[in-house]
Scaffold this motif. Structure first.
Motif, short mmCIF file in Angstrom:
data_model
loop_
_atom_site.label_atom_id
_atom_site.label_comp_id
_atom_site.label_asym_id
_atom_site.label_seq_id
_atom_site.Cartn_x
_atom_site.Cartn_y
_atom_site.Cartn_z
N ASP A 178 49.60 42.03 33.03
CA ASP A 178 48.75 41.56 32.13
C ASP A 178 48.01 40.93 32.31
O ASP A 178 47.39 40.62 33.91
CB ASP A 178 49.89 40.61 31.32
N LYS A 179 46.52 40.28 31.42
CA LYS A 179 45.41 40.07 31.97
C LYS A 179 45.56 39.25 32.57
O LYS A 179 44.87 38.96 33.58
CB LYS A 179 44.99 39.56 30.68
N HIS A 184 43.87 36.68 37.93
CA HIS A 184 44.44 35.88 39.50
C HIS A 184 44.34 36.18 40.34
O HIS A 184 43.99 36.38 42.01
CB HIS A 184 45.89 35.37 38.89
N MET A 185 45.32 38.37 40.32
CA MET A 185 45.23 38.92 41.63
C MET A 185 43.69 39.31 41.94
O MET A 185 43.64 39.53 43.56
CB MET A 185 45.63 40.38 41.02
N GLN A 186 42.83 39.21 41.10
CA GLN A 186 41.61 39.80 40.96
C GLN A 186 40.57 38.71 42.81
O GLN A 186 40.37 39.44 43.93
CB GLN A 186 40.34 39.80 40.74
N HIS A 191 39.47 37.00 47.68
CA HIS A 191 39.18 36.21 49.03
C HIS A 191 40.08 36.45 50.17
O HIS A 191 39.76 35.59 51.08
CB HIS A 191 40.29 34.73 48.34
N ILE A 192 41.17 37.38 50.36
CA ILE A 192 41.55 37.67 51.32
C ILE A 192 40.73 38.89 52.18
O ILE A 192 40.51 38.41 53.44
CB ILE A 192 43.34 38.94 50.72
N ALA A 210 35.07 45.16 38.57
CA ALA A 210 34.49 45.76 39.36
C ALA A 210 33.12 44.75 39.49
O ALA A 210 32.86 44.42 40.84
CB ALA A 210 33.62 46.97 38.88
N LEU A 211 32.76 44.57 38.39
CA LEU A 211 31.37 43.30 38.39
C LEU A 211 32.10 41.90 39.62
O LEU A 211 31.28 41.72 40.16
CB LEU A 211 30.97 42.48 36.97
N THR A 212 33.53 41.81 39.00
CA THR A 212 34.13 40.35 39.57
C THR A 212 34.24 40.37 40.54
O THR A 212 34.15 39.51 41.80
CB THR A 212 35.29 40.41 39.09
N MET A 213 34.81 41.73 41.47
CA MET A 213 35.36 41.15 42.87
C MET A 213 34.06 41.79 43.75
O MET A 213 34.18 41.88 45.11
CB MET A 213 36.05 42.69 42.89
#
Length: 374
Positions: A178-179, A184-186, A191-192, A210-213
């Motif tokens: 879910d959103k 949160h997982m992004q 960070h990992i 894509a833009l976020t990560m």
């Protein structure tokens, strides 16, 4: 345009190279047309595009689950076309987790280590570290069926990293979440990646993800890379109308090229209005052009006075989105022209039916190739 898009990285920085890679399933239609792509050590590269654009096929060829029809793929300078998947030193994370249901979390993580002949005590230490990395130490003895979707995805991520591969491939890994959990997982995956410095190739059709990560994003369309760049460059400086349209929201005006002078050009709209724009990807005077303007770059009322391109628009609708409002206007005969305004800047007296001046600067409107019908 051709998909011959390579990085400027020196050969020492490159972990993966696709060289003239093609893929066809029927001998006639190419799913991947002519892929030339260098992936740098330690980068987070996202392959982005609509369904059927060739991004997942490219990932599967890199993983070893598909074989190129032509061209070669190099990993750390070595051709891997004929190397089986389990000998490629690549971690994989899928959307459906692909965990073994009859094994505990710890056993799932130990499996790729035992396959590689890692001794028990060393394996135990690595499993412990991997579980700590995804904050699941307390769940080591549970079975996948006893975990939530987000926890299962964390286990899948830990399993892909536990044998310390040089490369991790992720195929739509957050698609089933879910959103809120997805967002949160992004951040968690990002960070990992930053902590481990491992190279990640990530496939998604979600442009926000894509833009976020990503460090860089390769936009696929019809088996070719249309543009590869850092997220900000991709959003602010799309090279063609497909990229402008696929990444973020975008107002499109179609017109004809009137004149072209250096970096700038003048485009006439169907009703005769003239727009001065950046000449990015255009033909000769008289030929069709698509203009691209981001909704947040448009100024209303008094703010539009300094703009080189100035028109009027009739307010048709307000769409409230919490921190900002999207205003739909009719502008230059186009009924679905959007302006995005932060709540703090919105004129509270503005109502549906009002006719307001609006404008945008030359540097915020890009003259691009005519948009192809899909």
């Amino acid at each position: 345009m051709s998909a011959t898009v390579t990085t400027e990285a020196g050969s020492g920085d490159v972990l993966v190279s696709f060289r003239g890679v093609q893929k066809s399933y029927d001998g006639e239609n190419l799913i991947v047309k002519d892929l030339n792509l260098d992936i740098r050590k330690g980068e987070f590269l996202t392959l982005l595009g609509p369904s059927g654009s060739g991004k997942t096929t490219s990932l599967m060829m890199l993983a070893g689950f598909e074989t190129p029809t032509a061209g070669e793929i190099l990993l750390a300078g070595r051709a891997i076309n004929n190397v089986p998947p389990h000998k490629r030193d690549i971690g994989m994370v899928f959307q459906n987790y692909a965990l073994f249901p009859h094994m505990t979390v710890a056993e799932n993580l130990a499996f790729p280590l035992s396959v590689r002949g890692v001794n028990k005590s060393d394996a135990g230490e690595r499993v412990k570290r991997a579980l700590a990395m995804v904050q699941l130490e307390k769940f080591r003895n549970r079975y996948p069926g006893q975990l939530s979707g987000g926890q299962q995805q964390r286990v899948a991520l830990a399993r892909a990293l536990v044998f310390e591969p040089q490369l991790v491939l992720m195929d739509e890994p957050l698609g089933a979440l879910d959103k809120q959990l997805r967002e949160h997982m992004q951040m968690e995956i990002k960070h990992i990646h930053q902590r481990l410095g491992v190279t990640v190739v990530y496939v998604t059709h979600d442009q926000g993800e894509a833009l976020t990560m990503s460090d860089r994003v390769a936009v696929f369309h019809q088996g070719e890379i249309q543009q590869i760049a850092a997220p900000r460059e991709l959003y602010e400086a799309p090279r063609n109308s497909f990229v402008a349209n696929f990444i973020g929201e975008n107002n499109r005006l179609t017109g004809q090229l009137v004149s072209h002078d250096g970096e700038r050009c003048v485009v006439a709209l169907p009703r005769g209005e003239k727009v001065e724009a950046l000449a990015v990807n255009i033909g000769q005077p008289g030929e069709p052009v698509t203009l691209s303007i981001r909704p947040e770059r448009i100024s209303l009322n008094g703010r539009s006075e300094q703009c080189a391109n100035r028109f009027s628009g009739r307010v048709e609708e307000f769409i409230y989105l919490g921190d900002h409002v999207r205003i739909r206007l009719e502008v230059c005969g186009k009924p679905d022209f959007f302006v995005k305004q932060p709540i703090a800047e919105l004129d509270p007296t503005l109502t549906v039916g009002d006719v307001v001046p609006l404008g945008w600067q030359v540097e915020h409107v890009r003259a691009l190739d005519p948009l192809q019908a899909e």
